[in-house]
Motif scaffolding. Structure first.
Motif, PDB file in Angstrom:
ATOM      1  N   LYS A 114       0.843  -1.192   0.000  1.00 19.41           N
ATOM      2  CA  LYS A 114       0.000   0.000   0.000  1.00 19.41           C
ATOM      3  C   LYS A 114       0.881   1.245   0.000  1.00 19.41           C
ATOM      4  O   LYS A 114       0.630   2.216  -0.711  1.00 19.41           O
ATOM      5  CB  LYS A 114      -0.891  -0.033   1.250  1.00 19.41           C
ATOM      6  N   GLU A 156      -0.844  -2.176  -4.701  1.00 22.16           N
ATOM      7  CA  GLU A 156      -1.887  -3.137  -4.320  1.00 22.16           C
ATOM      8  C   GLU A 156      -2.433  -3.795  -5.573  1.00 22.16           C
ATOM      9  O   GLU A 156      -2.600  -3.151  -6.607  1.00 22.16           O
ATOM     10  CB  GLU A 156      -3.045  -2.431  -3.595  1.00 22.16           C
ATOM     11  N   GLY A 157      -2.710  -5.082  -5.464  1.00 24.08           N
ATOM     12  CA  GLY A 157      -3.287  -5.800  -6.595  1.00 24.08           C
ATOM     13  C   GLY A 157      -2.261  -6.495  -7.466  1.00 24.08           C
ATOM     14  O   GLY A 157      -2.605  -7.285  -8.320  1.00 24.08           O
ATOM     15  N   LEU A 158      -0.977  -6.193  -7.251  1.00 19.24           N
ATOM     16  CA  LEU A 158       0.051  -6.824  -8.081  1.00 19.24           C
ATOM     17  C   LEU A 158       0.798  -7.922  -7.327  1.00 19.24           C
ATOM     18  O   LEU A 158       1.830  -8.401  -7.800  1.00 19.24           O
ATOM     19  CB  LEU A 158       1.061  -5.774  -8.575  1.00 19.24           C
ATOM     20  N   GLU A 159       0.264  -8.347  -6.159  1.00 24.25           N
ATOM     21  CA  GLU A 159       0.956  -9.330  -5.309  1.00 24.25           C
ATOM     22  C   GLU A 159       1.403 -10.559  -6.074  1.00 24.25           C
ATOM     23  O   GLU A 159       2.477 -11.089  -5.841  1.00 24.25           O
ATOM     24  CB  GLU A 159       0.024  -9.810  -4.183  1.00 24.25           C
TER      25      GLU A 159
END
Lengths: 296, 358
Positions: free
Chosen positions: B119, B124-127
């Motif tokens: 964050k 975020e969202g690319l883990e």
């Protein structure tokens, strides 16, 4: 490369494979379906051209394959080959991976010399090198002498003419094939990755298993195949260093071909060996190929 | 007590001296930049602090603890690598969690920390992505997140923005400042880019051939360079080489063949006449027209380059000495820049120049 040049290159490679791999294999496959006869050639023809009969009669003999599956001797020879080749591959990789790792850690100016040392044995005939090992491992060879002189053993170890002898010979013969691909894949790994792992709190040994080894896996798999495949069909090492009770398919093939002069049976054994080896390679190759693509 | 203290640290590689007796004090919570041309030893100094190199001599103390004998995996220090050194076979989350796993934190804690730093760097969202599926800017953020995830006492950043294009670099500079302010960690940044160092750092050390040439806040280093090297490396400087001719009321007069006359400069110290000295003036301190200036020269404008916020002028004195002027573009009509070939007067105040003796 332009599209046409690429097509020509691929066609050339296919022509090469067709002429030097596929065609001989088809000849062998054809002989494997024949019956042994005394004569020249020592097998029957697949197509019988009777008195002007059209079409010619097809004479297929599955008996050779039936014999291979039916006689425990051949099954044991196949299994023995796979077992010894697998052990030799594991030992060769266990030596090659740390050795190649050490080579990548050596100062850059030493590396070419170390690589040359690794392939230097190839400059001598493999037969001579195997004979040298017979001398080294023999009952009164230097290895037993030294061990006895050190007091580690009382009586000479029987290494020759045992499975250990064969594995030693196979490992020695194919170690460079394992070393070079492993080295090539290790040397491509950015040294900063090891530093990053250490920086994040990872000890060197763990870092080797978590970072280095996974990244070198394609090279290690390739090295394993390069050792395993020729080791399965190896003839010289089991013949010279193995015992009379050692069963390896290469030796069995040789006996069928030259001693028994049973070309059809030897050919059938060969076809089975090729199928046995090619199917897992196709699967692995696919995996390696996909991996390589994913990394690009 | 200083947070990171280097005392007489030296390191050479095969007879080539990389770091030559460096002493530095870095305070807790500051952004400190190591700045210098390539080969000045700044990266070696950073690697000595990270533990990838062992010093030949000297002491490295972090928060009162001597860390020189510790291997890198025992130092409470994390580094962001110039090449990023992301693990290619691990996902973004795997890369960031790697250091936390080494500390054997519980899985829930690791997940929370990974989410927190993701964050922070707005990823975020690319883990689940692998490094090769990311853009250069995203990789840079993953590398930063990985270095921050363990909440180290000290974060080392080796040319953190060098691989980004100019626009992204400027944005990221301010993001880096915001992240630093939010976490109140201590950052040591290595860079060869003086603008980057001045933008990011509260203090910086300018290095030259393995030694520290000057330490100070960016403004101090820029306005009060300690040597010709620093004056030339940080920004641009017009130099008048000469010898001290006299001194009165805090003004030193330097007789300079380059200027063709004596140049007046404010200087606090005492210098005996005949001492070799140099007067340095920044391009933006030179004015067109010398009315009310302590120093004035006749010159001919040779080149004029429009740079947006300012116009750069190259002018030659009668002695053949060339000067660079930076003239701010205050009016849109552009009436304040001279034309090439124009005969002009150039002046500057004694207060705006610096006297250099080394």
């Amino acid at each position: 490369m332009t599209g046409r040049a690429r097509t020509v290159t691929i066609l050339l490679a296919f022509a090469w494979l067709a002429a030097l791999v596929l065609a001989p294999f088809l000849v062998v496959a054809k002989i494997s379906l024949a019956e042994v006869v005394i004569g020249r050639p020592p097998f029957t023809a697949l197509l019988e051209w009777g008195e002007g009969a059209m079409p010619p009669a097809l004479r297929v003999n599955w008996g050779n394959y039936a014999l291979l599956f039916g006689d425990a001797l051949y099954l044991e020879a196949y299994l023995g080959s796979l077992r010894l080749a697998a052990i030799a591959t594991a030992v060769a990789l266990a030596i090659a991976v740390p050795l190649a790792h050490a080579m990548t850690r050596a100062p850059a100016r030493w590396r070419p010399a170390l690589l040359v040392l690794a392939i230097l044995p190839f400059w001598t005939s493999s037969l001579i090198r195997v004979y040298a090992w017979i001398g080294i491992l023999g009952a009164d060879g230097p290895l037993n002498r030294i061990l006895q002189w050190l007091g580690i053993i009382d009586a000479p170890l029987a290494i020759l003419n045992t499975d250990i002898g064969i594995v030693s010979g196979l490992v020695y013969s194919y170690l460079p094939f394992a070393l070079l691909p492993v080295y090539a894949s290790l040397v491509r790994i950015d040294p900063a990755l090891g530093e990053a792992a250490a920086d994040l709190g990872c000890r060197p040994l763990k870092s080797f298993f978590r970072i280095t080894l996974p990244l070198a896996l394609p090279g290690i798999l390739a090295a394993g195949l390069l050792v395993f495949i020729p080791a399965v069909g190896e003839f010289v090492v089991p013949d010279l260093m193995g015992g009379s009770d050692t069963l390896m398919i290469g030796k069995t093939l040789w006996t069928e071909f030259f001693t028994n002069r049973d070309w059809p049976l030897a050919s059938a054994a060969t076809v089975l060996l090729v199928l046995l080896l090619v199917s897992p390679v196709v699967v692995l190759e696919r995996r390696l190929f996909l991996r390589g693509e994913g990394r690009a | 007590m200083t947070f990171l203290s280097l005392r007489n640290v030296a390191k050479s590689f095969g007879g080539v001296t990389a770091v030559d007796g460096v002493s530095l004090d870095i305070e807790r919570g500051e952004i400190f930049a190591l700045l210098g041309p390539s080969g000045c030893g700044k990266t070696t100094l950073l690697r000595l602090v990270a533990g990838f190199e062992q010093p030949d001599a000297g002491a490295i103390r972090l928060d009162g603890q001597d860390i020189a004998p510790l291997p890198p995996y025992r130092r409470p220090v994390n580094m962001m690598f110039q090449s990023y050194a992301l693990f290619p076979h691990m996902t973004v989350a795997g890369n960031i969690a790697f250091g936390l796993k080494q500390d054997r934190l519980p899985a829930g804690e690791i997940g929370a920390r990974v989410a927190e730093v993701l964050k922070l760097v707005r990823l975020e969202g690319l883990e689940a992505r692998k490094p090769h599926q990311l853009s250069g800017g995203q990789r840079q953020r993953v590398a930063l997140a990985r270095a921050l995830a363990k909440r180290p006492k000290l974060v080392l950043l080796d040319e953190p923005l060098a691989a980004l294009d100019r626009k992204l670099r400027e944005e990221t500079q301010f993001e880096l400042l915001a992240i630093h302010r939010r976490l109140s960690l201590t950052f040591v940044i290595v860079t060869h880019d003086q603008e980057e160092a001045m933008t990011l750092a509260q203090r910086m050390a300018v290095m030259d051939r393995g030694r520290v040439a000057q330490v100070g806040a960016p403004r101090d280093v820029y306005e009060h360079p300690a040597s010709r090297f620093v004056a030339g490396f940080i920004g641009t400087a017009n130099l008048f080489e000469g010898t001290v001719a006299g001194q009165d009321n805090g003004l030193v007069r330097v007789q300079s063949p380059a200027a063709g006359c004596a140049v007046a400069v404010r200087h606090a110290g005492t210098l005996s006449a005949g001492t070799a000295a140099c007067v340095a003036v920044r391009p933006e301190k030179l004015r067109l027209g010398d009315a009310g200036c302590d120093n004035g020269f006749a010159a001919t404008v040779e080149e004029v380059a429009f740079r947006g916020e300012a116009t750069l002028c190259r002018a030659r004195l009668a002695t053949g000495h060339a000067l660079t002027l930076s003239l701010p573009n205050r009016a849109r009509a552009g009436g304040d820049a001279p034309r090439a070939g124009a005969a002009v007067r150039i002046g500057f105040a004694a207060d705006d120049a610096v006297l250099l003796t080394s």
